[in-house]
Design a protein around this motif. Structure first.
Motif, mmCIF file in Angstrom:
data_model
loop_
_atom_site.group_PDB
_atom_site.id
_atom_site.type_symbol
_atom_site.label_atom_id
_atom_site.label_comp_id
_atom_site.label_asym_id
_atom_site.label_seq_id
_atom_site.Cartn_x
_atom_site.Cartn_y
_atom_site.Cartn_z
ATOM 1 N N LEU A 150 59.634 8.915 -67.090
ATOM 2 C CA LEU A 150 58.688 8.155 -67.900
ATOM 3 C C LEU A 150 58.981 8.275 -69.397
ATOM 4 N N THR A 151 59.648 9.327 -69.809
ATOM 5 C CA THR A 151 59.939 9.519 -71.233
ATOM 6 C C THR A 151 61.410 9.290 -71.576
ATOM 7 N N ALA A 152 62.193 8.795 -70.631
ATOM 8 C CA ALA A 152 63.610 8.520 -70.884
ATOM 9 C C ALA A 152 63.750 7.307 -71.801
ATOM 10 N N ALA A 177 64.434 3.763 -72.757
ATOM 11 C CA ALA A 177 64.409 2.528 -71.975
ATOM 12 C C ALA A 177 63.814 1.418 -72.819
ATOM 13 N N ASP A 178 64.242 0.203 -72.550
ATOM 14 C CA ASP A 178 63.600 -0.957 -73.169
ATOM 15 C C ASP A 178 62.337 -1.314 -72.398
ATOM 16 N N VAL A 179 62.419 -1.212 -71.063
ATOM 17 C CA VAL A 179 61.279 -1.515 -70.201
ATOM 18 C C VAL A 179 61.048 -0.335 -69.272
ATOM 19 N N LEU A 180 59.824 0.161 -69.252
ATOM 20 C CA LEU A 180 59.407 1.180 -68.290
ATOM 21 C C LEU A 180 58.511 0.465 -67.287
ATOM 22 N N HIS A 181 58.961 0.372 -66.050
ATOM 23 C CA HIS A 181 58.216 -0.328 -65.001
ATOM 24 C C HIS A 181 57.868 0.688 -63.926
ATOM 25 N N VAL A 182 56.590 1.050 -63.858
ATOM 26 C CA VAL A 182 56.124 2.027 -62.877
ATOM 27 C C VAL A 182 55.470 1.274 -61.733
ATOM 28 N N MET A 183 56.001 1.458 -60.526
ATOM 29 C CA MET A 183 55.430 0.837 -59.334
ATOM 30 C C MET A 183 54.816 1.947 -58.492
ATOM 31 N N ALA A 184 53.487 1.970 -58.470
ATOM 32 C CA ALA A 184 52.758 2.998 -57.721
ATOM 33 C C ALA A 184 51.312 2.554 -57.587
ATOM 34 N N SER A 221 57.508 17.261 -77.228
ATOM 35 C CA SER A 221 57.529 16.458 -78.457
ATOM 36 C C SER A 221 58.313 15.170 -78.248
ATOM 37 N N ARG A 222 58.134 14.588 -77.073
ATOM 38 C CA ARG A 222 58.825 13.340 -76.734
ATOM 39 C C ARG A 222 57.908 12.531 -75.828
ATOM 40 N N GLY A 223 57.582 11.311 -76.270
ATOM 41 C CA GLY A 223 56.694 10.461 -75.495
ATOM 42 C C GLY A 223 57.421 9.317 -74.826
ATOM 43 N N VAL A 224 56.648 8.378 -74.345
ATOM 44 C CA VAL A 224 57.201 7.169 -73.746
ATOM 45 C C VAL A 224 57.826 6.362 -74.874
ATOM 46 N N ARG A 225 59.110 6.073 -74.731
ATOM 47 C CA ARG A 225 59.864 5.403 -75.791
ATOM 48 C C ARG A 225 60.051 3.911 -75.550
ATOM 49 N N ALA A 226 59.749 3.454 -74.370
ATOM 50 C CA ALA A 226 59.965 2.046 -74.032
ATOM 51 C C ALA A 226 59.081 1.146 -74.876
ATOM 52 N N SER A 227 59.623 -0.001 -75.265
ATOM 53 C CA SER A 227 58.824 -0.962 -76.039
ATOM 54 C C SER A 227 58.031 -1.884 -75.120
ATOM 55 N N VAL A 228 58.320 -1.829 -73.823
ATOM 56 C CA VAL A 228 57.559 -2.573 -72.815
ATOM 57 C C VAL A 228 57.228 -1.606 -71.693
ATOM 58 N N TRP A 268 42.901 3.067 -69.001
ATOM 59 C CA TRP A 268 44.365 3.108 -68.897
ATOM 60 C C TRP A 268 45.006 2.809 -70.252
ATOM 61 N N LEU A 269 44.477 1.817 -70.961
ATOM 62 C CA LEU A 269 45.042 1.458 -72.264
ATOM 63 C C LEU A 269 44.956 2.631 -73.235
ATOM 64 N N ARG A 270 43.801 3.299 -73.289
ATOM 65 C CA ARG A 270 43.647 4.472 -74.170
ATOM 66 C C ARG A 270 44.611 5.587 -73.760
ATOM 67 N N ALA A 271 44.715 5.830 -72.455
ATOM 68 C CA ALA A 271 45.582 6.911 -71.978
ATOM 69 C C ALA A 271 47.050 6.626 -72.319
ATOM 70 N N PHE A 272 47.499 5.393 -72.207
ATOM 71 C CA PHE A 272 48.880 5.077 -72.563
ATOM 72 C C PHE A 272 49.090 5.141 -74.070
ATOM 73 N N SER A 273 48.072 4.797 -74.848
ATOM 74 C CA SER A 273 48.193 4.922 -76.311
ATOM 75 C C SER A 273 48.434 6.372 -76.713
ATOM 76 N N ASP A 274 47.969 7.316 -75.901
ATOM 77 C CA ASP A 274 48.156 8.739 -76.189
ATOM 78 C C ASP A 274 49.562 9.249 -75.879
ATOM 79 N N VAL A 275 50.367 8.465 -75.154
ATOM 80 C CA VAL A 275 51.682 8.978 -74.741
ATOM 81 C C VAL A 275 52.858 8.142 -75.232
ATOM 82 N N ILE A 276 52.601 7.029 -75.922
ATOM 83 C CA ILE A 276 53.714 6.219 -76.422
ATOM 84 C C ILE A 276 54.125 6.685 -77.812
ATOM 85 N N GLU A 277 55.416 6.545 -78.108
ATOM 86 C CA GLU A 277 55.940 6.953 -79.415
ATOM 87 C C GLU A 277 55.827 5.869 -80.464
#
Length: 187
Positions: free
Chosen positions: A44-46, A48-55, A89-96, A109-118
């Motif tokens: 999830l923190t690698a 990437a241009d697109v992080l697509h989580v299917m779950a 000290s590394r968050g989600v780097r994907a722009s999508v 979900w939106l708030r939680a993702f705002s807490d982990v994106i760089e």
């Protein structure tokens, strides 16, 4: 992973390989299929241009928004990811970010993702429960719009999500459950 997940993921993989054939700059895609939470967190923190989580997506867990495997053996909460981000000290780097699970476009979900994106990110989540059919149809339409071979550098992700949503509604005769949002990192 269950057979429906594997079928949908295989379809998305082959479609992206097919789109990449005619793309000026080949599309690099890494797929991670595993049940190890440490590996999931690292994926999830690698870069990437697109992080697509299917779950499966759930926001009823005590840990908050959580991705889960179909067999119920793996749960990975965004709180776990937030803790990992703080530690590394590394968050989600994907722009999508595509959170391809049930009801992942909720404010929680939106708030939680705002807490982990760089950095700023186009976040695509769902407004209702979705299954593999919805995931596969939207994925094909979105990636087709995002990586159009006639565009040199691809399309704007929010525009691609809007086009995919309109095509989804037209093809299936019902409102598209996917919504794009622009997220900024929380402080």
């Amino acid at each position: 992973m269950d057979a429906d997940f594997d079928t949908s993921m295989s379809y998305v993989q082959s479609m992206l390989r097919n789109i990449s054939v005619d793309h000026r700059h080949p599309i690099g895609v890494d797929f991670v299929r595993c049940g190890d939470v440490d590996t999931v967190g690292m994926a999830l923190t690698a870069d990437a241009d697109v992080l697509h989580v299917m779950a499966h997506g759930s926001s009823t867990s005590a840990a908050g928004p959580t991705f889960s495997s179909s067999d119920g053996r793996v749960d990975f909460s965004l709180e776990q990811l937030r803790q990992q981000v703080a530690m590394l000290s590394r968050g989600v780097r994907a722009s999508v970010v595509i959170a391809d699970g049930c009801r992942t476009a909720s404010p929680r979900w939106l708030r939680a993702f705002s807490d982990v994106i760089e950095g700023p990110a186009t976040y695509i989540g769902t407004t209702v429960d979705v299954g593999w059919h919805e995931i596969t149809v939207f994925g094909a339409l979105f990636y087709g719009a995002l990586f159009r071979p006639d565009l040199r550098e691809g399309s704007d992700p929010e525009n691609a999500a809007d086009k995919a949503g309109a095509a989804y509604a037209s093809l299936l005769g019902r409102r598209c459950p996917y919504r794009a949002h622009t997220l900024e990192p929380s402080s």
